[in-house]
Motif scaffolding. Structure first.
Motif, PDB file in Angstrom:
ATOM      1  N   CYS A  20     -23.830 -46.802 -47.339  1.00  0.00           N
ATOM      2  CA  CYS A  20     -24.967 -46.184 -48.006  1.00  0.00           C
ATOM      3  C   CYS A  20     -25.623 -45.111 -47.124  1.00  0.00           C
ATOM      4  CB  CYS A  20     -25.982 -47.269 -48.362  1.00  0.00           C
ATOM      5  SG  CYS A  20     -27.499 -46.593 -49.025  1.00  0.00           S
ATOM      6  N   ARG A  21     -25.710 -43.916 -47.635  1.00  0.00           N
ATOM      7  CA  ARG A  21     -26.274 -42.792 -46.848  1.00  0.00           C
ATOM      8  C   ARG A  21     -27.767 -43.015 -46.573  1.00  0.00           C
ATOM      9  NH1 ARG A  21     -21.186 -40.649 -46.158  1.00  0.00           N
ATOM     10  NH2 ARG A  21     -20.213 -40.401 -48.190  1.00  0.00           N
TER      11      ARG A  21
ATOM     12  N   CYS B 138     -28.636 -48.475 -52.952  1.00  0.00           N
ATOM     13  CA  CYS B 138     -29.772 -47.573 -53.115  1.00  0.00           C
ATOM     14  C   CYS B 138     -29.739 -46.905 -54.487  1.00  0.00           C
ATOM     15  CB  CYS B 138     -29.766 -46.516 -52.020  1.00  0.00           C
ATOM     16  SG  CYS B 138     -28.517 -45.254 -52.256  1.00  0.00           S
TER      17      CYS B 138
ATOM     18  N   CYS C  54     -26.846 -42.574 -53.744  1.00  0.00           N
ATOM     19  CA  CYS C  54     -25.956 -41.866 -52.821  1.00  0.00           C
ATOM     20  C   CYS C  54     -24.542 -42.012 -53.355  1.00  0.00           C
ATOM     21  CB  CYS C  54     -26.086 -42.378 -51.397  1.00  0.00           C
ATOM     22  SG  CYS C  54     -25.230 -43.910 -51.061  1.00  0.00           S
TER      23      CYS C  54
ATOM     24  N   CYS D  14     -23.100 -45.635 -52.980  1.00  0.00           N
ATOM     25  CA  CYS D  14     -23.633 -46.653 -53.898  1.00  0.00           C
ATOM     26  C   CYS D  14     -23.329 -46.308 -55.354  1.00  0.00           C
ATOM     27  CB  CYS D  14     -25.123 -46.817 -53.693  1.00  0.00           C
ATOM     28  SG  CYS D  14     -25.507 -47.491 -52.077  1.00  0.00           S
TER      29      CYS D  14
END
Ligand code: ADP
Ligand code: ZN
Length: 767
Positions: A389-390, A407, A410, A413
């Protein structure tokens, strides 16, 4: 008039007693609730308690000192590093009905006198000053005679040499505490690094400062990393998929800025360049055009930055990899300051990392500096190569943790990144090879062993006899190296710091060998432009036609008043107007971002324009109940090509000049030696990207009439099949596509024209 109204407003407040933080925020800014930590921060401002406020970009730092400034009796002094920043804030405050001014060297004596009078009459609430001016003896002596209630230091990280924007003049602020004992000093920054934070507090000699650190996650930003294949095309596709929206394209070099700028201009995008090679005047003009929405896209180097607090930047594209994750956070963070959804896309090429590391090691700086810069480079490389996840990686870098596993914003995700199914097995092979090599080699060497290299060094050392030699020989070495970086970024291996290139196994790496870990490796695939899968919930119920009309009105007012567009109203407010479509001042006053002053100053103009437009389009006004989605009866901008992504290729772009000259489909087929179907695809691109409204060079008059009749009869303008059926299959899909594309472009143009009260689109229609 501004002065009079402000005075009236001030009198009302005085009669009613001092406003509270909440009532002042509502009255002047039209906001109902505090953003996280705003109230705590404002309370420090009220109680003269020194504070250090660290909130991400868009977190609402300005209000943290502006609201207490309005509530205090005396004057709030604000230090800010750039004249442009000060000007924007002063303009914004004045539009909200708050008396504010900025002192700068180019001011005339009479202007200064006016400010002095406003201070002495206790009217002026905020005075913006540059640090070097504030620290002069004369200024300090003057302010000591005034009733100063607090001192706010904006962009406070500029005081620290560890930060990314060090300004030596900020160091002079260290004496303020001594000169103004008992008056609270408040520092505000978006820089999250702890080293910089500590430095700010000690340089400013803050007294037992209250430190407020916000959540650094920016949930409204969707982050994506896209492997860079053909940068230029990818950028064009990304920009063309967001017509009319504000965006920033960051390039590493000036040359690239110029190239991308010219390319986008050629596609009819309203774009301007910005880099240190342009003269001051041109930079200023371009920046202003962007702020006033006279240009949609800025292509820039990192020189374009701190002075830009445009809140409605809807996307930031990085054409190259920035120097560190911190730089990326700063630059991408310029998107979506208004809290509405925005996209941050980074085009990643491993070659950029190599270029950077060559530049960083070859610039003559000390070994220590080089090592620290290379480690910073690792942070961004890890970000680019690791499919985790970024958002999580970004906040972790700043010492925080994301509470949820997904999240939802991103590429990882959103499941847009292809992950290897056997990530665990591959990672185990990598870690075990590092163990076999006694943790004494670097990424390159280990990858060579894994891919069965038989170069002399490997055979001499007997590493071709290791059980792990050649375990990953079916994959290209570049993929193996990238996976090693990903395994490192996920914490299973570590780079030793003393000897930069050596890899060791961590405790979690040992667990990974036993199969007790979750690891994800990205598939080395070729992917092009990013997908856009997240629904735009915040457009629910909003009429895009009304929104575009309002943007035009805003742009006109902003040019007239010579202020940035967002000073008039932010996108949040425009979207609400376009959703509610208020017909009365009462309804208008309920919208977010509408304070008393703006209600009086701008309310009627916006209401009139909205009502008139809605009437002409037969759209309901005063919509208060649940948002209603726009139905097909109004073929406005949003439905068709606005959301569709043109997938341009150089071959397609190359035909544009032929179409422009009116050449027929057959002639283009012959000239380019391509099949009719391919060429028709190019023509579709051309019609979409250039907003062409007349299909007659390519479709016969009779066919155009038939298709348009079908559109009118079916009221369908976003699908071809029903039109094909309606015309009983007599007309080809290609012809339907061209007529429909032109029809929608025409509708959009008419629509903009109706709302467009004066401003003309510079680019206009290219036909
Ligand atoms: P920062 O300086 O932290 O980057 P700004 O002060 O520029 O952020 O605020 C970003 C945007 O959010 C601005 O448009 C501002 O008017 C808006 N804003 C700030 N506080 C609030 C609030 N409490 N409610 C709604 N909008 C807010
Ligand atoms: Zn995520």
């Amino acid at each position: 008039m501004l002065m009079q109204e402000t005075k009236k407003q001030q009198d009302t407040i005085n009669q009613l007693g001092k406003p509270t933080l909440q009532t002042a925020m509502k009255q002047y800014w039209g906001y109902d609730s505090f953003r996280p930590l705003q109230r705590e921060s404002m309370e420090c401002g009220m109680s003269h308690q020194d504070s250090l406020v660290i909130l991400p970009t868009g977190g609402g730092k300005s209000l943290c000192f502006q609201v207490p400034a309005v509530c205090h009796d005396g004057l709030t002094v604000v230090v800010s590093p750039l004249i442009s920043l000060m000007k924007d804030q002063v303009d914004t405050l004045r539009e909200c009905g708050v008396e504010a001014a900025q002192l700068n060297s180019s001011m005339s004596t009479s202007e200064k006198r006016e400010i002095d009078i406003a201070i002495r009459e206790n009217r002026l609430k905020l005075l913006y000053v540059a640090p070097e001016r504030l620290a002069t003896d004369a200024m300090i002596a003057y302010l000591k005679r005034c009733k100063v209630s607090m001192i706010a230091i904006d962009e406070a990280h500029c005081i620290s040499a560890w930060g990314h924007d060090f300004r030596p003049e900020y160091r002079m602020l260290g004496t303020l505490k001594e000169h103004f004992p008992g008056i609270g000093i408040h520092a505000y920054t978006a820089t999250a690094s702890e080293k910089v934070r500590d430095d700010i507090a000690s340089q400013l000699r803050l007294d037992n400062a209250k430190v407020l650190v916000g959540n650094f996650d920016r949930p409204n930003l969707t982050y994506r990393v896209v492997p860079s294949k053909s940068r230029f095309e990818q950028v064009c596709n990304l920009v063309l998929s967001r017509p009319g929206e504000s965006g920033v394209v960051y390039c590493i070099s000036r040359k690239e800025v110029d190239r991308v700028n010219v390319g986008l201009q050629g596609l009819g995008v309203r774009v301007l360049p910005y880099h240190a090679g342009l003269d001051d005047m041109e930079r200023k003009t371009n920046q202003e055009a962007f702020l006033q929405d006279r240009c949609d896209v800025i292509v820039a180097t990192v020189a374009f930055g701190m002075g830009i607090d445009k809140p409605d930047v809807r996307y930031v594209i990085h054409v190259g990899v920035p120097k560190s994750l911190e730089h990326y956070q700063q630059e991408s963070g310029r998107a979506g300051r208004d809290g509405l959804e925005a996209d941050c896309t980074l085009l990643y090429s491993p070659g950029d990392i190599i270029t950077w590391s060559k530049m960083l090691t070859g610039n003559g700086s000390s070994l220590e500096t080089q090592e620290s810069q290379l480690r910073s480079l690792d942070t961004i490389r890890d970000y680019c190569t690791t499919p985790t996840c970024r958002h999580q990686l970004l906040v972790r870098y700043f010492g925080q943790d994301l509470s949820s596993d997904n999240c939802g914003a991103c590429d990882v995700c959103l499941n847009e990144v292809d992950v290897m199914e056997d990530s665990l097995r591959i990672s185990q092979m990598i870690v075990s090879c590092v163990v076999r090599l006694n943790q004494r080699y670097g990424v390159d060497y280990t990858a060579k062993v894994l891919t069965a290299s038989s170069e002399p060094r490997i055979t001499q050392l007997g590493h071709d006899k290791l059980s792990t030699h050649g375990l990953l020989s079916e994959y290209p070495i570049a993929a193996v190296k990238s996976w090693m970086d990903q395994v490192i970024a996920q914490g299973f291996l570590a780079r030793t710091t003393e000897q930069y290139s050596t890899i060791t196994v961590t405790t979690s790496g040992k667990r990974l060998l036993k199969g007790d870990a979750t690891v994800r490796l990205s598939r080395p695939v070729e992917s092009t432009a990013s997908k856009r899968t997240k629904p735009n919930d915040s457009w629910e119920g909003i009429d895009r036609g009304v929104f575009e009309m309002l943007r035009n009105l805003r742009s006109r007012l902003s040019t007239e008043r010579n202020v940035p567009a967002f000073v008039i109203f932010g996108d949040t407010t425009l979207r609400e107007i376009a959703r509610v479509r208020p017909g009365t001042l009462q309804a208008f006053s309920q919208l977010p971002g509408v304070g008393q002053r703006k209600l009086l100053d701008l309310g009627q103009a916006f209401i009139d324009a909205t009502v008139e437009y809605c009437k002409s389009q037969k759209i309901a006004t005063d919509v208060i109940a649940a948002p209603v989605r726009n139905q097909g009866a109004q073929p406005v901008a949003s439905t068709s090509s606005g959301s569709k992504q043109a997938n341009l290729t150089p071959s397609s772009i190359a035909t544009f000049s032929l179409w422009k000259s009116g050449m027929s489909i057959e002639a283009v087929c012959e000239k380019t030696s391509r099949a009719r179907s391919t060429v028709c695809g190019y023509l579709g691109d051309y019609i979409q990207t250039h907003g062409i409204t007349d299909p007659s060079p390519w479709v016969s008059a009779a066919e155009i009439a038939e298709v348009e009749l079908a559109i009118a009869a079916t009221r369908i303008n976003d699908r071809m099949r029903p039109l094909f059926d309606y015309t009983e299959g007599k007309i080809s899909f290609d012809s339907i596509r061209f007529v429909l594309g032109c029809y929608n472009n025409r509708m959009r143009e008419q629509d903009a024209g109706k709302g467009n009260l004066a401003v003309t689109n510079d680019q206009g229609n290219s036909m």
